[in-house]
Design a protein around this motif. Structure first.
Motif, PDB file in Angstrom:
ATOM      1  N   ALA A 168       0.827  -1.209   0.000  1.00  0.00           N
ATOM      2  CA  ALA A 168       0.000   0.000   0.000  1.00  0.00           C
ATOM      3  C   ALA A 168       0.860   1.257   0.000  1.00  0.00           C
ATOM      4  CB  ALA A 168      -0.924  -0.007   1.220  1.00  0.00           C
ATOM      5  N   PHE A 169       1.919   1.252   0.809  1.00  0.00           N
ATOM      6  CA  PHE A 169       2.822   2.406   0.836  1.00  0.00           C
ATOM      7  C   PHE A 169       3.428   2.634  -0.551  1.00  0.00           C
ATOM      8  CE2 PHE A 169       3.761   1.390   5.572  1.00  0.00           C
ATOM      9  CZ  PHE A 169       2.675   2.139   5.973  1.00  0.00           C
ATOM     10  N   GLY A 170       3.757   1.535  -1.238  1.00  0.00           N
ATOM     11  CA  GLY A 170       4.333   1.650  -2.572  1.00  0.00           C
ATOM     12  C   GLY A 170       3.366   2.278  -3.551  1.00  0.00           C
ATOM     13  N   LEU A 171       2.125   1.840  -3.530  1.00  0.00           N
ATOM     14  CA  LEU A 171       1.113   2.368  -4.443  1.00  0.00           C
ATOM     15  C   LEU A 171       0.870   3.858  -4.204  1.00  0.00           C
ATOM     16  CD1 LEU A 171      -1.456  -0.571  -4.353  1.00  0.00           C
ATOM     17  CD2 LEU A 171      -0.177   0.186  -6.361  1.00  0.00           C
ATOM     18  N   VAL A 172       0.718   4.224  -2.943  1.00  0.00           N
ATOM     19  CA  VAL A 172       0.452   5.620  -2.603  1.00  0.00           C
ATOM     20  C   VAL A 172       1.644   6.504  -2.962  1.00  0.00           C
ATOM     21  CG1 VAL A 172       0.051   7.213  -0.705  1.00  0.00           C
ATOM     22  CG2 VAL A 172      -1.182   5.054  -0.778  1.00  0.00           C
ATOM     23  N   THR A 173       2.829   6.028  -2.671  1.00  0.00           N
ATOM     24  CA  THR A 173       4.041   6.811  -2.943  1.00  0.00           C
ATOM     25  C   THR A 173       4.272   6.975  -4.433  1.00  0.00           C
ATOM     26  OG1 THR A 173       5.005   5.941  -0.896  1.00  0.00           O
ATOM     27  CG2 THR A 173       6.510   7.000  -2.440  1.00  0.00           C
ATOM     28  N   SER A 174       4.011   5.909  -5.197  1.00  0.00           N
ATOM     29  CA  SER A 174       4.160   5.991  -6.644  1.00  0.00           C
ATOM     30  C   SER A 174       3.164   6.978  -7.231  1.00  0.00           C
ATOM     31  CB  SER A 174       3.964   4.608  -7.271  1.00  0.00           C
ATOM     32  OG  SER A 174       4.071   4.671  -8.673  1.00  0.00           O
ATOM     33  N   ALA A 175       1.934   6.984  -6.698  1.00  0.00           N
ATOM     34  CA  ALA A 175       0.902   7.898  -7.177  1.00  0.00           C
ATOM     35  C   ALA A 175       1.311   9.357  -6.977  1.00  0.00           C
ATOM     36  CB  ALA A 175      -0.413   7.625  -6.463  1.00  0.00           C
TER      37      ALA A 175
END
Length: 242
Positions: free
Chosen positions: A106-113
């Motif tokens: 989840a952290f990866g998805l949010v950070t990439s966004a």
């Protein structure tokens, strides 16, 4: 009834920590950053964390279950567009269980966004350490490497990383349309337009809804669709029949 009870319990647990953080302006800012921004917490903040954990221990079977619950709530908030609230829930899930791979995902998805792709890759790598053959996770990190490649200095190592992860993703699940579309992009960047079309068609036979018609336009500009499914003029499907 059980879900309502759990929701009430979770709200009580989260509110306990949130109120404490509102008393700490710097920490309030960090609560909406993945892993609380990695900041060193004061003794008082650590005590508040312990109080939150203790409350959850009393309300859930174990911390793993509590962590899973908060991750689910995080996805709900994220789907509603409430990013900060979602990240806060993911943080609580991580605090409860640092071994929950879904928190790093989840952290990866949010950070990439947010466009912080290099940082996002670090989170994805943490998640992969727990589940290295997860096809969807592999395709997400690969897509982020593609972003780094296309938006950055176009380093071949980033393209190779993306290709490697995508090959693993497809090996784990041959019906992963997102991975197949991403492999098409890899081949496009490598100027192998024949294979780019091959992977694109493999992907669209699985899931046509994921197609990016802007990308189709780019690809048709380099090479007409060998199958004649897409028109070069507007990159729209020439027919819906196989």
């Amino acid at each position: 009834m059980k879900k309502l009870l759990l929701a009430a319990v979770a709200f009580a647990c989260a509110t306990t920590l949130s109120i404490a953080q509102e008393q700490q302006p710097t920490q309030e800012n960090l609560q909406v950053q993945p892993m609380f921004g990695g900041a060193q917490k004061t003794e008082e903040q650590q005590q508040k964390d312990e109080k939150f954990l203790t409350n959850c221990d009393k309300s859930f079977v174990n911390r793993q279950e509590a962590s899973k619950f908060f991750v689910e709530r995080g996805w709900e908030y994220l789907n509603e567009g409430q990013v900060d609230t979602a990240v806060y829930r993911f943080n609580l899930a991580w605090l409860l269980n640092p071994d929950n791979k879904d928190t790093y995902w989840a952290f990866g998805l949010v950070t990439s966004a947010k466009g912080e792709n290099e940082k996002a890759i670090e989170f994805y790598e943490k998640a992969l350490a727990y589940e290295p053959k997860n096809s969807l996770l592999l395709s997400d990190i690969a897509a982020t490497y593609l972003k780094v490649y296309s938006e950055g200095k176009k380093k071949k190592r980033d393209l190779k990383k993306a290709s490697s992860y995508l090959s693993k993703a497809v090996a784990a699940d041959s019906a992963n349309a997102f991975a197949l579309y991403s492999l098409s992009r890899v081949k496009f960047y490598e100027k192998d337009y024949t294979d780019a079309w091959t992977y694109l068609h493999k992907g669209r036979t699985v899931d046509l809804t994921q197609i990016d018609y802007n990308y189709i336009a780019e690809l048709t500009a380099q090479m007409p669709d060998p199958q004649g499914f897409f028109r070069a003029a507007d990159a729209a499907p020439a027919t819906t029949k196989e």
